[in-house]
Enzyme design. Structure first.
Site, PDB file in Angstrom:
ATOM      1  N   THR A 201      34.312  60.776  -3.226  1.00  0.00           N
ATOM      2  CA  THR A 201      35.615  61.034  -3.831  1.00  0.00           C
ATOM      3  C   THR A 201      36.371  59.747  -4.140  1.00  0.00           C
ATOM      4  O   THR A 201      36.133  58.714  -3.491  1.00  0.00           O
ATOM      5  CB  THR A 201      36.458  61.891  -2.852  1.00  0.00           C
ATOM      6  OG1 THR A 201      37.797  61.936  -3.303  1.00  0.00           O
ATOM      7  CG2 THR A 201      36.456  61.319  -1.436  1.00  0.00           C
ATOM      8  N   ASP A 202      37.318  59.834  -5.056  1.00  0.00           N
ATOM      9  CA  ASP A 202      38.175  58.672  -5.353  1.00  0.00           C
ATOM     10  C   ASP A 202      39.184  58.428  -4.226  1.00  0.00           C
ATOM     11  O   ASP A 202      39.795  57.351  -4.158  1.00  0.00           O
ATOM     12  CB  ASP A 202      38.913  58.861  -6.690  1.00  0.00           C
ATOM     13  CG  ASP A 202      39.813  60.088  -6.741  1.00  0.00           C
ATOM     14  OD1 ASP A 202      39.861  60.874  -5.763  1.00  0.00           O
ATOM     15  OD2 ASP A 202      40.494  60.272  -7.778  1.00  0.00           O
ATOM     16  N   GLU A 203      39.349  59.421  -3.319  1.00  0.00           N
ATOM     17  CA  GLU A 203      40.377  59.276  -2.270  1.00  0.00           C
ATOM     18  C   GLU A 203      40.062  58.155  -1.293  1.00  0.00           C
ATOM     19  O   GLU A 203      40.940  57.698  -0.570  1.00  0.00           O
ATOM     20  CB  GLU A 203      40.552  60.596  -1.507  1.00  0.00           C
ATOM     21  CG  GLU A 203      40.991  61.719  -2.408  1.00  0.00           C
ATOM     22  CD  GLU A 203      41.699  62.853  -1.697  1.00  0.00           C
ATOM     23  OE1 GLU A 203      42.024  62.708  -0.505  1.00  0.00           O
ATOM     24  OE2 GLU A 203      41.932  63.875  -2.347  1.00  0.00           O
TER      25      GLU A 203
ATOM     26  N   TYR B  20      40.505  63.385   5.992  1.00  0.00           N
ATOM     27  CA  TYR B  20      39.443  63.732   5.028  1.00  0.00           C
ATOM     28  C   TYR B  20      38.899  62.487   4.349  1.00  0.00           C
ATOM     29  O   TYR B  20      37.682  62.233   4.355  1.00  0.00           O
ATOM     30  CB  TYR B  20      39.979  64.718   3.977  1.00  0.00           C
ATOM     31  CG  TYR B  20      39.096  64.798   2.739  1.00  0.00           C
ATOM     32  CD1 TYR B  20      37.818  65.353   2.802  1.00  0.00           C
ATOM     33  CD2 TYR B  20      39.529  64.281   1.505  1.00  0.00           C
ATOM     34  CE1 TYR B  20      36.997  65.404   1.676  1.00  0.00           C
ATOM     35  CE2 TYR B  20      38.718  64.323   0.384  1.00  0.00           C
ATOM     36  CZ  TYR B  20      37.453  64.885   0.471  1.00  0.00           C
ATOM     37  OH  TYR B  20      36.645  64.928  -0.642  1.00  0.00           O
TER      38      TYR B  20
ATOM     39  N   LYS C  85      35.168  60.662   4.514  1.00  0.00           N
ATOM     40  CA  LYS C  85      34.323  60.420   3.329  1.00  0.00           C
ATOM     41  C   LYS C  85      34.017  58.927   3.206  1.00  0.00           C
ATOM     42  O   LYS C  85      32.901  58.542   2.854  1.00  0.00           O
ATOM     43  CB  LYS C  85      35.004  60.938   2.059  1.00  0.00           C
ATOM     44  CG  LYS C  85      35.113  62.445   1.947  1.00  0.00           C
ATOM     45  CD  LYS C  85      33.774  63.172   1.888  1.00  0.00           C
ATOM     46  CE  LYS C  85      33.034  62.982   0.594  1.00  0.00           C
ATOM     47  NZ  LYS C  85      31.808  63.826   0.521  1.00  0.00           N
TER      48      LYS C  85
END
Ligand code: NAD
Ligand code: DAU
Length: 363
Positions: free
Chosen positions: A136-138, A162, A166
């Site tokens: 993810t970009d997060e 989260y 990741k």
């Protein structure tokens, strides 16, 4: 010999099921779907392919090394496409344990079993094998209004349990390539939307609440920015990276669609006014309610997708305008799916999640 089979983890979830459906339409090789079927996994998403002899479902946890090892030995895939994860930021804030167990421990177990399997392959098979990790970009943290979009070189700065889980999994994947030469690929994608998305996420939640005349809970001032991509475009990008990506590389994937949350919710309301003029509350925008913000809420995400566009010639096909119309139509036409996933445990989640978020209605 491997039969061109791929092993997909988390294939009963939102993106995984879209990926398998697209794969079965456009590719020849068999697919094995390893999924634990958490609240987010739904085999109904895959009804269209469940009788196809090229499709196999294995019910299991990626953190269970015995199951993963057996799966690899039994099906001898030429690639693993790893979607399985706990994926909802709000759930990670209320209870991070499962995020660490699956996203970190599960990815570790998968990497260890993949390494053992890959090591025992012939030289030719080892060369062509790929472990594609969907991320993810997060992991890059939060941008200010004028900051450049996230590139593959942006430093990691995850802010939620989260995104931290990741990020940890991305680092493990990187280390397995660097240390053991496992041929890995990592993709970091922005916010997806489209069919089969579980209605805890912004877009389906707003569509379903608006139709039912329920409030539309916008966190904080609603000016947080996300960069939206239609799920079919993401799946196509993953297929492209799997086919052409260079082992050990990471690729950012995004749709060039930065929008504030308020813009998203207003667009949904306007389209629903047009498609569903007999809904209980018209105009739907009267339901918009500003509620207590998400703790640690990242302000802005934006993906610089130049690398995948330049090197692999992938480009998103959908604009936000075309993708959101398709998505709303899908939810309107798939009432049964929605009823099924919003029964039971989903209701308890909504009550817990929004109980402490009393809000101010906009109208
Ligand atoms: P999802 O929550 O809809 O689906 C997750 C799937 O994984 C479910 O089918 C679930 O049953 C399965 N799963 C969970 N824990 C498991 C375990 N321990 N073993 C086996 N299966 C397990 O998630 P999604 O939105 O489809 O996201 C898929 C992947 O893409 C995730 O890795 C996520 O981090 C990443 N991602 C998502 C987005 C997005 O906008 N949704 C964007 C970028 C990246
Ligand atoms: O950026 C990629 C990520 O996008 C993925 O890695 C995650 O798996 C996926 O869940 C998504 O994370 P977000 O937190 O951005 O998505 P979500 O749909 O939960 O929220 C989108 C934005 O909308 C965010 O700024 C929070 C806000 N929001 C969300 C909900 C559920 C609201 O204002 N109200 C809500 O009720």
């Amino acid at each position: 010999m491997m039969k061109n089979t791929i092993l997909v983890t988390g294939g009963a979830g939102f993106i995984g099921s879209n990926f398998i459906l697209q794969w079965m339409e456009r590719e020849a090789g068999p697919v094995v779907n390893l999924d634990k079927l958490t609240y987010a996994g739904n085999l109904r998403n895959l009804e269209r392919v469940s009788a196809d002899p090229r499709y196999t479902f294995v019910h299991g946890d990626i953190a269970n090394r015995k199951i993963v090892g057996e799966c690899l030995r039994d099906h001898r895939p030429r690639a693993i496409v790893h979607f399985a994860a706990e994926s909802h930021v709000d759930r990670s804030i209320l209870g991070p344990d499962d995020f660490i167990r699956t996203n970190v421990g599960g990815t570790f177990a998968l990497l260890e079993e993949a390494r053992a399997y890959w090591t025992a392959l012939t030289a030719g098979e080892r060369e062509s094998f790929r472990f594609l990790h969907v991320s993810t970009d997060e992991v890059y943290g939060s941008l200010g209004p004028g900051d450049p979009a996230f590139s593959e070189k942006t430093a990691y700065a995850p802010n939620s349990p989260y995104s931290a889980s990741k990020a940890a999994s991305d680092h493990l994947v990187r280390a397995y390539h660097h240390t053991y030469q496992l041929p890995t690929l990592t993709t970091n994608c922005s916010n997806n939307y489209g069919p089969y998305q579980f209605p805890e996420k912004l877009i389906p939640l707003m569509i379903l609440n608006a139709r039912a005349g329920k409030t539309l809970p916008v966190y904080g001032d609603g000016q947080n920015v996300r960069d939206w991509i239609y799920v079919g475009d993401h799946c196509e990008a993953v297929r492209t990276v799997l086919a052409q990506g260079r082992a050990g590389e990471t690729y950012n994937i995004g749709g060039w669609n930065e929008k504030t949350n308020v813009e998203i919710v207003e667009t949904i309301c306007e389209l629903l006014d047009e498609f569903c003029p007999k809904d209980p509350v018209i105009p739907h925008r009267n339901l918009i309610t500003f509620v207590k913000d998400r703790p640690g809420h990242d302000r802005r995400y934006a993906i610089d997708a130049h690398k995948i566009e330049r090197e692999l010639k992938w480009h998103p096909r959908e604009t936000f305008e075309s993708g959101i119309r398709k998505t709303i139509f899908w939810y309107l036409e798939n009432d049964e799916w929605t009823k099924e996933v919003t029964s039971g445990a989903y209701r308890q989640w909504v009550e817990k999640q929004y109980a402490s978020r009393s809000g101010v209605t906009r109208a």
